[in-house]
Motif scaffolding. Sequence first.
Motif, PDB file in Angstrom:
ATOM      1  N   UNK A   1     -17.970 -16.514  12.728  1.00 41.66           N
ATOM      2  CA  UNK A   1     -17.239 -15.697  13.684  1.00 41.66           C
ATOM      3  C   UNK A   1     -15.773 -16.052  13.844  1.00 41.66           C
ATOM      4  N   UNK A   2     -15.271 -17.004  13.073  1.00 40.15           N
ATOM      5  CA  UNK A   2     -13.853 -17.355  13.135  1.00 40.15           C
ATOM      6  C   UNK A   2     -13.051 -16.444  12.211  1.00 40.15           C
ATOM      7  N   UNK A   3     -11.961 -15.900  12.729  1.00 38.26           N
ATOM      8  CA  UNK A   3     -11.108 -14.988  11.965  1.00 38.26           C
ATOM      9  C   UNK A   3      -9.662 -15.425  12.129  1.00 38.26           C
ATOM     10  N   UNK A   4      -8.935 -15.482  11.004  1.00 38.89           N
ATOM     11  CA  UNK A   4      -7.503 -15.730  11.055  1.00 38.89           C
ATOM     12  C   UNK A   4      -6.802 -14.383  11.052  1.00 38.89           C
ATOM     13  N   UNK A   5      -5.952 -14.154  12.064  1.00 39.59           N
ATOM     14  CA  UNK A   5      -5.168 -12.933  12.178  1.00 39.59           C
ATOM     15  C   UNK A   5      -3.741 -13.282  11.786  1.00 39.59           C
ATOM     16  N   UNK A   6      -3.362 -12.906  10.569  1.00 39.83           N
ATOM     17  CA  UNK A   6      -2.007 -13.166  10.100  1.00 39.83           C
ATOM     18  C   UNK A   6      -1.096 -12.016  10.509  1.00 39.83           C
ATOM     19  N   UNK A   7       0.104 -12.335  10.999  1.00 31.68           N
ATOM     20  CA  UNK A   7       1.012 -11.299  11.462  1.00 31.68           C
ATOM     21  C   UNK A   7       2.438 -11.631  11.074  1.00 31.68           C
ATOM     22  N   UNK A   8       3.143 -10.630  10.567  1.00 28.38           N
ATOM     23  CA  UNK A   8       4.567 -10.801  10.327  1.00 28.38           C
ATOM     24  C   UNK A   8       5.382 -10.272  11.503  1.00 28.38           C
ATOM     25  N   UNK A   9       4.708  -9.675  12.469  1.00 27.46           N
ATOM     26  CA  UNK A   9       5.380  -9.081  13.622  1.00 27.46           C
ATOM     27  C   UNK A   9       5.284  -9.921  14.879  1.00 27.46           C
ATOM     28  N   UNK A  10       4.407 -10.901  14.892  1.00 27.25           N
ATOM     29  CA  UNK A  10       4.223 -11.750  16.066  1.00 27.25           C
ATOM     30  C   UNK A  10       3.573 -13.045  15.639  1.00 27.25           C
ATOM     31  N   UNK A  11       3.093 -13.803  16.600  1.00 21.47           N
ATOM     32  CA  UNK A  11       2.435 -15.071  16.303  1.00 21.47           C
ATOM     33  C   UNK A  11       1.069 -14.813  15.660  1.00 21.47           C
ATOM     34  N   UNK A  12       0.743 -15.554  14.604  1.00 21.42           N
ATOM     35  CA  UNK A  12      -0.581 -15.463  13.995  1.00 21.42           C
ATOM     36  C   UNK A  12      -1.574 -16.162  14.904  1.00 21.42           C
TER      37      UNK A  12
END
Length: 89
Positions: free
Chosen positions: A52-63
């Motif tokens: 259930x762990x997910x990494x949310x990568x974002x170039x628009x805000x904090x990951x």
Amino acid sequence: LDSSDIRYLLGDDTGRLLVLALLRNSGGITSLTLDYLGSVTTPTGLTYLDDGLVFVGSQFGDSQLIQIHPSDPFVEIREEFLNLGPIVD
């Protein structure tokens, strides 16, 4: 959902996190469901890690590192990673 069902984790440009489930039987796909899980930073990439762990990568805000739970609240933010961009040379 049972083990024969297929699930996709989706994120949109407003930061909504959704799960698309394709319910199927031996004859093929019988229905589609789209369920809202919660809000995260605007994702550029989603990577399911394990349990259930997910990494949310974002170039628009904090990951973010999030935990998805089977009951409400579905999304728990475990850690945030500071966005250092844009870095211009």
